[in-house]
Each structure stands twice: as structure tokens, then as C-alpha cells.
Scaffold this motif. Structure first.
Motif, PDB file in Angstrom:
ATOM      1  N   LYS A 112     -15.403  -3.572 -52.620  1.00 49.33           N
ATOM      2  CA  LYS A 112     -14.048  -3.949 -52.217  1.00 49.33           C
ATOM      3  C   LYS A 112     -13.663  -3.288 -50.899  1.00 49.33           C
ATOM      4  CE  LYS A 112     -11.970  -5.074 -56.698  1.00 49.33           C
ATOM      5  NZ  LYS A 112     -10.727  -4.974 -57.486  1.00 49.33           N
ATOM      6  N   VAL A 116     -12.663  -5.381 -47.372  1.00 52.82           N
ATOM      7  CA  VAL A 116     -11.356  -5.414 -46.717  1.00 52.82           C
ATOM      8  C   VAL A 116     -11.343  -4.693 -45.373  1.00 52.82           C
ATOM      9  CG1 VAL A 116     -10.078  -5.665 -48.877  1.00 52.82           C
ATOM     10  CG2 VAL A 116     -10.486  -3.371 -47.952  1.00 52.82           C
ATOM     11  N   THR A 117     -12.239  -3.719 -45.191  1.00 52.68           N
ATOM     12  CA  THR A 117     -12.231  -2.952 -43.939  1.00 52.68           C
ATOM     13  C   THR A 117     -13.280  -3.418 -42.945  1.00 52.68           C
ATOM     14  OG1 THR A 117     -13.803  -1.278 -44.738  1.00 52.68           O
ATOM     15  CG2 THR A 117     -11.443  -0.902 -45.189  1.00 52.68           C
ATOM     16  N   ALA A 299      -5.842  -6.352 -55.215  1.00 52.57           N
ATOM     17  CA  ALA A 299      -6.156  -6.919 -53.897  1.00 52.57           C
ATOM     18  C   ALA A 299      -5.133  -6.489 -52.861  1.00 52.57           C
ATOM     19  CB  ALA A 299      -6.205  -8.445 -53.997  1.00 52.57           C
ATOM     20  N   GLU A 303      -5.854  -4.310 -49.431  1.00 51.26           N
ATOM     21  CA  GLU A 303      -5.430  -4.796 -48.116  1.00 51.26           C
ATOM     22  C   GLU A 303      -4.527  -3.786 -47.422  1.00 51.26           C
ATOM     23  OE1 GLU A 303      -3.667  -8.499 -49.107  1.00 51.26           O
ATOM     24  OE2 GLU A 303      -5.593  -9.483 -49.541  1.00 51.26           O
ATOM     25  N   SER A 304      -3.677  -3.119 -48.199  1.00 52.38           N
ATOM     26  CA  SER A 304      -2.827  -2.083 -47.628  1.00 52.38           C
ATOM     27  C   SER A 304      -3.671  -0.918 -47.102  1.00 52.38           C
ATOM     28  CB  SER A 304      -1.834  -1.576 -48.682  1.00 52.38           C
ATOM     29  OG  SER A 304      -1.022  -0.547 -48.165  1.00 52.38           O
ATOM     30  N   ALA A 306      -6.682  -1.143 -45.904  1.00 56.56           N
ATOM     31  CA  ALA A 306      -7.298  -1.588 -44.641  1.00 56.56           C
ATOM     32  C   ALA A 306      -6.290  -1.517 -43.500  1.00 56.56           C
ATOM     33  CB  ALA A 306      -7.818  -3.016 -44.806  1.00 56.56           C
ATOM     34  N   ARG A 307      -5.029  -1.908 -43.763  1.00 59.31           N
ATOM     35  CA  ARG A 307      -3.991  -1.821 -42.719  1.00 59.31           C
ATOM     36  C   ARG A 307      -3.739  -0.374 -42.319  1.00 59.31           C
ATOM     37  NH1 ARG A 307      -1.592  -5.832 -45.974  1.00 59.31           N
ATOM     38  NH2 ARG A 307      -0.205  -4.263 -46.910  1.00 59.31           N
TER      39      ARG A 307
END
Length: 312
Positions: A112, A116-117, A299, A303-304, A306-307
Motif C-alpha cells: 500500500k 500511494v507514494t 485508502a 492517500e493522506s 502520501a500527501r
């Protein structure tokens, strides 16, 4: 960078009917579950199941998986198949109360994280208690860190990530690097970190009924296996109680139904007091290391993360 952020979302109706079977599967994957399961036979059974379940449930589509050895320690790279050319990497410290967890277990979050990264993720199979109590896992984490430095990544290219006991290990690794006068990681990403082995936080008492994953009895059993008779106030066991100054920017994610909730909230407060950039994200209705589950909130949390890394 924002010092503190509380992210709360409600469980959707579409997710509710999926919780019970998912909870049973991931609870089996995550921990031994009770002090009675700490016998050698039960631990071996638990570790073997983690290896199998992790390999079955990890979302590996579009991923490459390469096993290797760092000395005698098993390790693995999880990468996107599509070339990306980014030299940044994630060093992932798995959870499991320091008594379980392996490369199979690590595949769930390592895949995961890579997805995402876009970063390559190095996971490693540190030695487990009670066969190998403290400081074996810390020594192995340092060995994995040194391997990345030998490969030429540089500390500024490495994000250290950990869930549960792996979050504890990530923090203690930073303590060791700081004490040695070495460069710190670019960032810390902690999911439901275990930061206080003294169990002093209010959530150990107040959230027992709401936590579907962990019990105080389990925490007591695994800390006894790992720490033995050592002083639990030692920051190498309870990094919350140590000097956190000069630590890297940190993202902490936790569910509000966890008995370890206080470990995260108190860590965020301590990091802010030490002038370390820190973001705390609290997910309503979620449990210990919910990011492992195939649900929308997991998910969103990934995603957070990665941000967060992109903002650094």
C-alpha cells in the motif's frame, strides 16, 4: 507545516456490513490476541498464519517483490513495476507486539505504501521476543538503516514508517541515530504507534469496551515478553517519555476506538512541545492499524500519508 490536525470521518453504511468478517481476518493477522496465546506453539502458529494471510491479502497488483538478506536477516523490497526514478525510499518496521510479524505480514502495508507514494519500500524481519527480547529488534532496525546508507540513499531520502510496535521501533531507531550524532530520517509515518509501555494513558481504561483488536492483558503479555524486568520508563521502551527534540517531521494516524489512542495523542503533544512538526489524524470509528483493511477509510489514510510526504 501544520502542527496538529484532527481528521474525523463517519463510517459509511456501505462499510458497516463488511466490518465483522474483515475484523476477524485482520485481527488474526495482526496479533496473538491474548496472553494465553504466548506459548511457543501458539506463537509459531500465529507467525505462520501471518505469513500466509499477509501474502494472500496484500494488494500486489502492479508490484514487484524482491526478497534479500541483510547479513542473516531476511528483508524484502516492494516496488512499483513501472520505473519511477525516485531515489526516496521507505523503511517499514512491522507491528505485532514485538512477538509476531514477518515478511508476509509486512507485504500488506508495504504494498500500500509503495502504491500511494511511488517509493520503494524496504521491510525487514527483525528478531522476535520472547526468544529475542530487547534490544534485538532495535539492533536489527539499525542494521536495516545502515544497509540503506550503504546503498547510498542518504538519511534525507528515507522515511521511516511503523505500525503498532513497529511505530515504537521507528521512534527508538531515531533515538539511537540521534544519540550517535547521525543524520535523522526525512520523516516519520506512524500508524497506531505503541509509545508508552507503562500504559499510563487514559485510553487503556476508557476504551477497553470499544477496542475490537487489543486488550490491556495482551499489551501486558507482549511487553513482558519483550522488556522482561527492565524499567518500562526507559525511553528505549517508552519513547514517549524521552527527549524528542530534533526528531523529523511526523505524521501520526490512529483510530478513536483504540486502547492505544493515548499513545498517539500524547506523542503528538510531546512532539509539538519539542518543536517538531507533527500532524495527528484521528479516524472516527476506526481501530488499531485500520490501514491494513480494504476499506475506504484505509485508502483515505494512505492517500493522506502520501500527501504529507509530498508537502515536506
Amino acid at each position: 507545516m501544520e502542527k496538529l490536525q484532527l481528521g474525523r470521518k463517519r463510517k459509511t453504511d456501505a462499510e458497516k456490513p463488511r466490518m465483522d468478517p474483515l475484523m476477524r481476518a485482520l485481527k488474526a493477522l495482526h496479533s496473538a490476541g491474548s496472553p494465553e496465546a504466548m506459548t511457543p506453539e501458539e506463537l509459531e502458529h500465529q507467525r505462520r498464519n501471518q505469513e500466509i494471510l499477509g501474502r494472500l491479502t496484500a494488494p500486489m497488483a502492479g508490484m514487484e517483490y524482491e526478497e534479500l538478506s541483510i547479513g542473516t536477516m531476511p528483508a524484502a523490497w516492494t516496488r512499483l513495476k513501472a520505473p519511477h526514478g525516485d531515489r526516496r525510499v521507505i523503511l517499514y518496521c512491522h507491528g505485532g507486539g514485538y512477538t509476531s510479524g514477518n515478511l508476509g505480514y509486512s507485504r500488506v502495508l508495504s504494498s500500500k505504501l509503495a502504491h500511494v507514494t511511488g517509493y520503494d519500500v524496504l521491510s525487514f524481519e527483525y528478531r522476535l521476543a520472547p526468544e529475542h527480547p530487547y534490544p534485538a529488534a532495535v539492533e536489527d532496525a539499525m542494521r536495516a538503516w545502515d544497509y540503506l546508507m550503504y546503498r547510498g540513499y542518504g538519511a534525507e531520502n528515507v522515511t521511516v514508517t511503523g505500525d503498532s510496535a513497529g511505530g515504537n521501533l521507528a521512534l527508538v531507531l531515531c533515538r539511537r541515530l540521534k544519540a550517535a550524532g547521525r543524520w535523522m530520517p526525512r520523516a516519520l509515518l506512524l500508524m497506531s504507534p505503541w509509545t508508552d509501555m507503562t500504559m499510563s494513558g487514559a485510553s487503556y481504561r476508557e476504551r477497553v469496551e470499544s477496542d475490537p483488536m487489543l486488550t490491556p492483558e495482551y499489551i501486558e503479555a507482549v511487553r513482558r515478553a519483550y522488556a522482561g524486568d527492565r524499567d518500562l520508563h526507559d525511553p528505549d521502551l517508552s519513547p514517549l517519555l524521552g527527549d524528542l527534540g530534533s526528531f523529523p517531521p511526523t505524521l501520526i494516524q490512529v483510530g478513536d476506538h483504540e486502547i492505544l489512542y493515548s499513545d498517539s495523542a500524547s506523542l503528538a503533544a510531546a512532539l509539538r512541545a519539542a518543536h517538531v512538526p507533527c500532524r495527528l489524524e484521528v479516524s472516527e470509528g476506526m481501530w488499531h492499524v485500520f490501514q491494513m483493511f480494504p476499506i475506504k477509510k484505509a485508502a483515505a489514510a494512505m492517500e493522506s500519508a502520501a500527501r504529507f510526504l509530498l508537502e515536506l
